[in-house]
Structures are given as C-alpha cells and as structure tokens.
Write a protein that holds these residues in place. Structure first.
Motif, PDB file in Angstrom:
ATOM      1  N   ILE A 289       0.823  -1.212   0.000  1.00 39.26           N
ATOM      2  CA  ILE A 289       0.000   0.000   0.000  1.00 39.26           C
ATOM      3  C   ILE A 289       0.858   1.264   0.000  1.00 39.26           C
ATOM      4  O   ILE A 289       0.509   2.272  -0.627  1.00 39.26           O
ATOM      5  CB  ILE A 289      -0.960  -0.011   1.203  1.00 39.26           C
ATOM      6  CG1 ILE A 289      -2.057  -1.069   0.987  1.00 39.26           C
ATOM      7  CG2 ILE A 289      -1.579   1.361   1.447  1.00 39.26           C
ATOM      8  CD1 ILE A 289      -2.972  -1.270   2.169  1.00 39.26           C
ATOM      9  N   PHE A 290       2.007   1.226   0.668  1.00 43.38           N
ATOM     10  CA  PHE A 290       2.842   2.426   0.762  1.00 43.38           C
ATOM     11  C   PHE A 290       3.325   2.889  -0.610  1.00 43.38           C
ATOM     12  O   PHE A 290       3.480   4.087  -0.846  1.00 43.38           O
ATOM     13  CB  PHE A 290       4.029   2.154   1.688  1.00 43.38           C
ATOM     14  CG  PHE A 290       3.630   1.886   3.104  1.00 43.38           C
ATOM     15  CD1 PHE A 290       3.169   2.908   3.926  1.00 43.38           C
ATOM     16  CD2 PHE A 290       3.688   0.602   3.627  1.00 43.38           C
ATOM     17  CE1 PHE A 290       2.787   2.659   5.232  1.00 43.38           C
ATOM     18  CE2 PHE A 290       3.307   0.346   4.932  1.00 43.38           C
ATOM     19  CZ  PHE A 290       2.856   1.380   5.741  1.00 43.38           C
ATOM     20  N   ALA A 291       3.563   1.943  -1.503  1.00 47.52           N
ATOM     21  CA  ALA A 291       4.033   2.310  -2.840  1.00 47.52           C
ATOM     22  C   ALA A 291       2.994   3.115  -3.605  1.00 47.52           C
ATOM     23  O   ALA A 291       3.341   3.924  -4.476  1.00 47.52           O
ATOM     24  CB  ALA A 291       4.418   1.049  -3.620  1.00 47.52           C
ATOM     25  N   LEU A 292       1.728   2.912  -3.284  1.00 40.19           N
ATOM     26  CA  LEU A 292       0.671   3.654  -3.975  1.00 40.19           C
ATOM     27  C   LEU A 292       0.752   5.148  -3.702  1.00 40.19           C
ATOM     28  O   LEU A 292       0.318   5.971  -4.519  1.00 40.19           O
ATOM     29  CB  LEU A 292      -0.705   3.135  -3.543  1.00 40.19           C
ATOM     30  CG  LEU A 292      -1.025   1.669  -3.872  1.00 40.19           C
ATOM     31  CD1 LEU A 292      -2.380   1.295  -3.299  1.00 40.19           C
ATOM     32  CD2 LEU A 292      -0.995   1.437  -5.372  1.00 40.19           C
ATOM     33  N   PHE A 293       1.325   5.515  -2.562  1.00 45.54           N
ATOM     34  CA  PHE A 293       1.402   6.921  -2.172  1.00 45.54           C
ATOM     35  C   PHE A 293       2.807   7.487  -2.329  1.00 45.54           C
ATOM     36  O   PHE A 293       3.049   8.655  -1.999  1.00 45.54           O
ATOM     37  CB  PHE A 293       0.927   7.091  -0.728  1.00 45.54           C
ATOM     38  CG  PHE A 293      -0.483   6.622  -0.514  1.00 45.54           C
ATOM     39  CD1 PHE A 293      -1.551   7.427  -0.856  1.00 45.54           C
ATOM     40  CD2 PHE A 293      -0.740   5.363   0.015  1.00 45.54           C
ATOM     41  CE1 PHE A 293      -2.853   6.990  -0.664  1.00 45.54           C
ATOM     42  CE2 PHE A 293      -2.039   4.928   0.204  1.00 45.54           C
ATOM     43  CZ  PHE A 293      -3.104   5.738  -0.141  1.00 45.54           C
ATOM     44  N   GLY A 294       3.731   6.661  -2.803  1.00 42.31           N
ATOM     45  CA  GLY A 294       5.080   7.126  -3.066  1.00 42.31           C
ATOM     46  C   GLY A 294       5.904   7.424  -1.835  1.00 42.31           C
ATOM     47  O   GLY A 294       6.904   8.152  -1.909  1.00 42.31           O
TER      48      GLY A 294
END
Length: 229
Positions: free
Chosen positions: A49-54
């Motif tokens: 999920i963290f990758a979705l927000f950069g």
C-alpha cells in the motif's frame, strides 16, 4: 462434545501443561491455520500500500493496514470480525492493533506482538481478558464436566514482522494473569507451524521500555463477556 479435556492445566505440572497445549492446538487448529493464512495474505498487501502513495513504510500504519486486510480475509472465509473504535486511544501509539473473534469454546484476540511478547495489559478490559482463564479454572474445579461445557477459554494469537516487513509467523498464548506492571504470565506460549505436533515452545522475550498502547476489535453481536476491549 464436552470440553473437560480443555480444562486449564496445573501450572506446576509440565505434563499437564503439555496436555492442555496439545488439546488446544488440536481443537482449534483450523482457526490457527486460517489466521496464519490471513497473515500471510495480508502482511505483503499492507506493505504494498505504501508504494501507492510514493512514501516509505511505517510500522504503525502497516499494523493497522494489516488488521483491516485480515478482517477482510477472515470475513470472506466465514469468520465474523468487526472493528470497534476507542475514542481514548492515541492512534499513533498502536503497534499491536488486533481483532477479537469468538467461537463456542474459545475467545481469540489476534494481536501484533509487543516488546514483552503478549502485549501488556494497558487497560482494565485487557487485564480482565488476560486473567479470565483463572475464573474459568475456578469454575471448572467447582462444577462437573456437564456444567462447564460452555465456558470458553481465552487465547491470544500473536504475529510480528521483521525489519523488511516480512511475516515472522504466528504464536499461540494461553494467558494466566497479569502482573503489577501489566506484563502477562501465561500457562504456555507456542509457535504455530501448521499442526499440533509441529508446534514448538517460545521463550519469553527480554524486558524493554514501555511504548505499548492497544487497539482491539470485537464481534458486537456476541455479548458473552461484559468486558470486551
């Protein structure tokens, strides 16, 4: 089926402790296996999920995401688990947010491992939960097998991640009581490896500074206990 074989052990008798541990692992093995599967499925997703927000990963947020994803997984697999919001919790300090699940013969709290293993009892509700097996033991001693068949035991299912946010596995604990400092004394703690015969004991972790607050979820339809966290 009567539950006398699940009666709590004599804490001074290693053979009786082993008897009880094996009975619990065999009786509730399906629940433990399902929880293990939910964690294996949810923890990588929570990290992704963290990758979705950069941005970079955050352990407290990861734990809360894992709780939500586990709830979805368990609900899809016919296990009811719902959140309850606590207004007095500082969400920034909830590393062990968990789920509460009830079955006829046991109640489970699925929690992220704390510095002491089983998260400390930082509320009266959690202290009562950890100590409720002592009440069950007293009732079992004073009643026949027929009369104690519907008394659930309380168990804690612990999970944790490593520095790379990888799943470290599931541990099962049978709490006995809480100490003055909130730490938990257990009849036994064991690692779940997929079967009762494969379960291995777990050593108590070292004492660390207290940073633990709690997040608990429960099934609102079940009102078997007055003190649900």
């Amino acid at each position: 089926m009567r539950r006398y074989y699940l009666r709590l052990p004599n804490p001074n008798d290693p053979k009786d402790i082993e008897r009880h541990k094996q009975a619990v692992l065999e009786k509730f093995g399906a629940m433990f296996a399902l929880t293990d599967s939910a964690l294996q499925d949810s923890i990588p997703k929570a990290n992704n999920i963290f990758a979705l927000f950069g941005g970079g990963a955050d352990r407290a947020v990861h734990a809360m995401n894992t709780r939500y994803l586990m709830k979805v997984f368990l609900s899809q697999n016919a296990v009811a688990a719902e959140e309850k919001t606590f207004d007095d919790l500082n969400i920034e300090w909830v590393p062990n947010c968990g789920l509460y699940i009830k079955q006829p013969e046991a109640e489970f709290r699925i929690l992220k491992t704390g510095p002491w293993g089983v998260p400390k009892a930082t509320s009266e509700a959690r202290s009562r939960y950890y100590s409720s097996n002592q009440l069950l033991l007293g009732l079992s001693r004073n009643n026949s097998e027929e009369n104690d068949s519907d008394l659930p035991i309380t168990l804690v299912l612990l999970w944790d991640i490593n520095d790379q946010y990888g799943y470290l596995g599931l541990e099962i604990a049978c709490p006995r009581n809480t100490k003055k400092d909130g730490t938990v004394d257990c009849y036994w703690i064991t690692r779940w490896n997929g079967s009762a015969s494969a379960a291995s004991p777990v050593e108590a972790p070292p004492q660390l500074p207290d940073t633990d607050l709690e997040g608990i979820t429960r099934i609102p339809k079940d009102k078997s206990r007055a003190a649900k966290g």
